[in-house]
Design an enzyme around this catalytic site. Structure first.
Site, short mmCIF file in Angstrom:
data_model
loop_
_atom_site.label_atom_id
_atom_site.label_comp_id
_atom_site.label_asym_id
_atom_site.label_seq_id
_atom_site.Cartn_x
_atom_site.Cartn_y
_atom_site.Cartn_z
N HIS A 176 65.22 -7.99 65.48
CA HIS A 176 65.80 -7.18 64.40
C HIS A 176 65.43 -5.72 64.64
O HIS A 176 64.31 -5.41 65.08
CB HIS A 176 65.29 -7.65 63.04
CG HIS A 176 66.05 -7.06 61.90
ND1 HIS A 176 65.84 -5.78 61.46
CD2 HIS A 176 67.04 -7.58 61.13
CE1 HIS A 176 66.67 -5.53 60.45
NE2 HIS A 176 67.41 -6.60 60.23
N TRP A 225 65.72 -11.85 53.94
CA TRP A 225 65.06 -11.33 52.73
C TRP A 225 64.09 -10.19 53.05
O TRP A 225 63.52 -9.59 52.13
CB TRP A 225 64.30 -12.45 52.02
CG TRP A 225 65.18 -13.47 51.36
CD1 TRP A 225 66.54 -13.59 51.47
CD2 TRP A 225 64.76 -14.52 50.47
NE1 TRP A 225 66.98 -14.64 50.71
CE2 TRP A 225 65.91 -15.23 50.09
CE3 TRP A 225 63.51 -14.92 49.97
CZ2 TRP A 225 65.86 -16.32 49.23
CZ3 TRP A 225 63.46 -16.01 49.12
CH2 TRP A 225 64.62 -16.70 48.74
N GLY A 249 71.33 -8.51 54.66
CA GLY A 249 70.03 -8.10 54.14
C GLY A 249 70.06 -7.99 52.63
O GLY A 249 69.99 -8.98 51.90
N GLY A 250 70.22 -6.78 52.14
CA GLY A 250 70.16 -6.48 50.71
C GLY A 250 70.95 -7.43 49.83
O GLY A 250 70.45 -7.93 48.82
N SER A 269 74.99 -3.60 55.95
CA SER A 269 75.62 -3.24 54.66
C SER A 269 76.81 -4.14 54.30
O SER A 269 77.81 -3.66 53.76
CB SER A 269 76.02 -1.76 54.65
OG SER A 269 74.87 -0.94 54.82
C1 PEP Z 1 69.67 -6.84 57.97
O1 PEP Z 1 68.57 -6.80 57.43
O2 PEP Z 1 69.83 -7.46 59.02
C2 PEP Z 1 70.79 -6.14 57.32
C3 PEP Z 1 71.96 -6.19 57.91
O3 PEP Z 1 70.52 -5.49 56.15
P1 PEP Z 1 71.62 -4.92 55.11
O4 PEP Z 1 72.61 -6.03 54.86
O5 PEP Z 1 70.82 -4.59 53.90
O6 PEP Z 1 72.26 -3.74 55.75
#
Ligand code: PEP
Length: 263
Positions: free
Chosen positions: A95, A11, A239-240, A218
């Site tokens: 991360h 998150w 993530g998102g 993503s």
């Molecule tokens: C993450 O925060 O580890 C990530 C992969 O973000 P996103 O899915 O938004 O690219």
């Protein structure tokens, strides 16, 4: 032994306590059915306690996004493994946003991995190259170095029986939050040619074949189906899309369906 799919939602620095409560009430009903997938939610520190209470009685795991390696001390603003282990079973470590903005380096990641394992926390260890490193043709070297460093000093301490207690996430930095994911083949190649061979060198083939390696960057409901159906990719760090309940449910469903696909 097939590897149990794993999907974690990061998150990041989103969701107040009130928003987290609402988010969990929206997320949990949709995630309950997918018992074949290890599902984990990683809210900010401030919301951990509230989310822990709401996850009581479910098999959805709780993780934090970072921690210090010391169990206590004069480290203003930090949170220790002991404190995290009171509430969580998982911890995201290394991360790229921590590496990029907060001075996290291979050595601190290694200390944190050791601290996590010592406190019974399952580390989700993030590795991945920047765009600059990729363009310079250094992806394999960078990822190999990060994996080696994360596990430095653990040789002889982790056998194949511990493989389910460690998760590696391959997250190319250029794919995180950009809407530009890696190709499935590109991610699988790094896992197959770099991550598992590096783990084999350190811990042996049995461990390296049993450990879950995720893709992150993503991920959405559409591309998750493709990523997770590749036999090298055991799930995702999201993530998102983890903040969109319907989409996150579809991502978990894709991981669940990957078990019965040709994989
Ligand atoms: C993450 O925060 O580890 C990530 C992969 O973000 P996103 O899915 O938004 O690219």
């Amino acid at each position: 032994m097939p590897r149990r799919p794993f999907v974690a939602g990061n998150w990041k620095m989103f969701m107040t306590v009130a928003e987290s409560r609402h988010m969990v009430s929206e997320l949990v009903p949709g995630l309950q059915a997918y018992v074949s997938v290890e599902r984990v939610i990683c809210p900010p520190f401030t919301a951990l306690m509230a989310v822990k209470d709401l996850l009581e009685g479910t098999d959805i795991g709780l993780g934090a996004q970072n921690m210090h390696w010391e169990i206590s001390g004069a480290f203003t603003g930090e949170v220790s493994p002991l404190m995290i282990a009171e509430m969580c079973s998982y911890i995201i470590l290394g991360h790229s946003e921590r590496r990029m903005y907060f001075g996290e380096d291979d050595q601190s990641v290694n200390r944190k991995v050791k601290a996590a394992l010592a406190h019974g926390l399952i580390p989700i260890i993030c590795v991945g190259e920047t765009l600059e490193e990729r363009d310079a043709g250094r992806t394999h070297a960078v990822v190999e170095k990060q994996v080696k460093a994360a596990f430095e000093g653990l040789q002889g301490h982790l056998g194949s029986e511990h493989a389910s207690l460690v998760v590696v996430a391959y997250e190319p930095v250029w794919a995180i939050g950009t809407g530009r994911p890696s190709t499935v083949e590109g991610a699988a190649e790094v896992i197959l040619k770099v991550i598992r061979p590096t783990l084999t060198k350190i811990f042996g083939k049995e461990f390296a074949e049993a450990v879950r390696v995720l893709y992150g960057g993503s991920i959405n409901a559409q591309n998750a189906v493709e990523f997770f159906s590749h036999e090298q990719i055991d799930g995702g760090l999201v993530g998102g899309a983890s903040l969109k309940p319907a989409e996150f449910q579809l991502i978990v469903q894709a991981a669940s369906n990957s078990i019965s696909s040709s994989k």
